[in-house]
Design an enzyme around this catalytic site. Structure first.
Site, short mmCIF file in Angstrom:
data_model
loop_
_atom_site.label_atom_id
_atom_site.label_comp_id
_atom_site.label_asym_id
_atom_site.label_seq_id
_atom_site.Cartn_x
_atom_site.Cartn_y
_atom_site.Cartn_z
N LYS A 77 -4.08 10.59 -2.12
CA LYS A 77 -3.97 11.70 -1.14
C LYS A 77 -4.30 13.13 -1.23
O LYS A 77 -4.04 13.65 -1.39
CB LYS A 77 -2.22 11.89 -0.74
N GLU B 287 0.58 -1.22 -0.12
CA GLU B 287 -0.27 -0.29 0.12
C GLU B 287 0.82 1.10 0.36
O GLU B 287 2.16 0.98 0.71
CB GLU B 287 -0.80 -0.10 1.47
#
Length: 250
Positions: A112, A34
């Site tokens: 993000k 991840e």
């Protein structure tokens, strides 16, 4: 069987989101990694979690204000310098994808963009996925659920999953409204019954961040879709022990 995803790589033992952390995760037997992506000022996709470089490097400032080259001049292991003598760098997503050509790791990419929108982040990530033909090896997650819907539109073959840290009523229904194939909840807000029911509706459940042995064991025995952990070596070892003792369902 539950798969093991290494959170920011093997970040429990290596500097997070570095190639060394990803390589260590693969060597430990993790099924995948991840990582977190943002854009530099010159539009390059870089792998870093925080919106600033302050916590993980010897620099200071917003990621989005750096060029790729200036960002990669920073030391990504600065706060671990007593443990790791060599200099670690912030990788680009291209570097990670190049590395993936030599293995079979899955890659969970967290966008993000819940604080800064990063215009065209989705398009740039999708273009790279298509370039490398990684549609079946990528999972896209984000706390920005509008961004996930955008990814589904431009890259429908890739799995998506909303990240969330608050209680959801019938999370399988919420995932369906997003056309997502999975959910990535914080561990403490997902019960055994919710995990089982969500999976019965065909939605993958991949809780984060699973670092305690008892939590790993609980999720392995539930046959949860995946766990996201800082310590893939510990998770893989425990999974093998449980398999050997016949404590896991096929």
């Amino acid at each position: 069987m539950t798969i093991v995803l290494a959170h920011r790589g093997a970040s429990g033992t290596k500097p997070e989101n570095t190639m060394e952390a990803f390589i260590a995760a693969e060597r430990a037997g993790a099924d995948g990694i991840e990582l977190d992506v943002q854009l530099t000022s010159d539009g390059e996709i870089v792998v870093i979690h925080d919106t600033t470089v302050d916590r993980t490097t010897n620099g200071s400032g917003l990621v989005k204000d750096f060029t790729r080259s200036s960002l990669q001049n920073l030391k990504a292991n600065h706060h671990f310098k007593h443990y790791f003598k060599k200099e670690y760098k912030i990788p680009t997503l291209i570097e990670v994808f190049d590395w993936m050509q030599g293995n079979e790791c899955l890659c969970n990419i967290e966008l993000k963009n819940n604080i800064f929108s990063y215009e065209e982040l989705e398009e740039k990530v999708a273009a790279l996925i298509y370039k490398y033909s990684y549609e079946k090896r990528i999972i896209i997650s984000s706390f920005n659920h509008l961004s996930l819907q955008k990814m589904i539109e431009i890259c429908p073959a890739v799995e998506t999953a909303p990240l969330y840290n608050h209680y959801l009523y019938k999370p399988w229904e919420y995932a369906s409204t997003l056309q997502a194939s999975g959910i990535h909840p914080k561990l403490k807000i997902i019960t055994n019954d919710l995990i089982k029911t969500t999976m019965e509706f065909g939605i993958h459940v991949r809780p984060y961040t699973i670092n305690k042995r008892r939590d790993m064991k609980r999720l392995f025995q539930l046959n949860c879709s995946a766990i996201i952990t800082d310590f893939p070596e510990k998770a893989v070892k425990l999974k093998k022990v449980l398999e050997r003792k016949g404590h896991l369902s096929q």
